[in-house]
Write a protein that holds these residues in place. Structure first.
Motif: not given
Length: 126
Positions: A29-33, A98-101
C-alpha cells in the motif's frame, strides 16, 4: 493487493462539514497513491484529490479547492478528505482509490487507479 475501506459519510445540512476516512491495508500500500472520487447516478466518477504517502505530493481538484482538503496519517495508514462548506450538489457516493502509478495526469482519471473501496454516501440537504 490493496484493500480500502471508506467511512464517515452521512447526512449533513448545507454549509456543514464532514471528514471522510479511507483506511488502507496491504503489503504494497505504501507504494500507491491514494485518491478520492465521487459519483452521482448516470455520471462518471469525478476526481477530487490525491496524496502520496511520503513527501509533499498532494493535490485537490479546482472544483472543490478551498472547501476540500486531503491529508494522511501514515501510522494509521489512513487518508482523510475534509469537506467544509458543503452544498447540495456535493451529494454523491464518495470513493477512495489506490494507484500503482504516479504520473500526475493519469491520477486525475478513475482509469488511473487499480483498487477501489466500496464507497460511502454523502447527502447534503438544503
Amino acid at each position: 493487493q490493496v484493500q480500502l475501506v471508506e467511512s464517515g459519510g452521512g447526512l449533513v445540512q448545507a454549509g456543514g462539514s464532514l471528514r471522510l476516512s479511507c483506511a488502507a491495508s496491504g503489503r504494497t500500500v505504501s507504494r500507491h497513491v491514494i485518491g478520492w472520487f465521487r459519483q452521482t447516478p448516470g455520471k462518471e466518477r469525478e476526481f477530487l484529490a490525491a496524496i502520496r504517502w511520503s513527501g509533499d505530493g498532494a493535490g485537490v481538484a479546482d472544483s472543490v479547492k478551498g472547501r476540500f482538503t486531503i491529508s494522511r496519517d501514515n501510522a494509521k495508514r489512513t487518508v482523510y478528505l475534509e469537506m467544509n462548506g458543503l452544498k447540495p450538489e456535493d451529494t454523491a457516493v464518495y470513493y477512495c482509490a489506490a494507484a500503482r502509478q504516479s504520473v500526475s495526469p493519469l491520477l486525475l482519471s478513475a482509469r488511473g487507479y487499480d483498487y477501489w473501496g466500496q464507497g460511502t454516501q454523502v447527502t447534503v440537504s438544503s
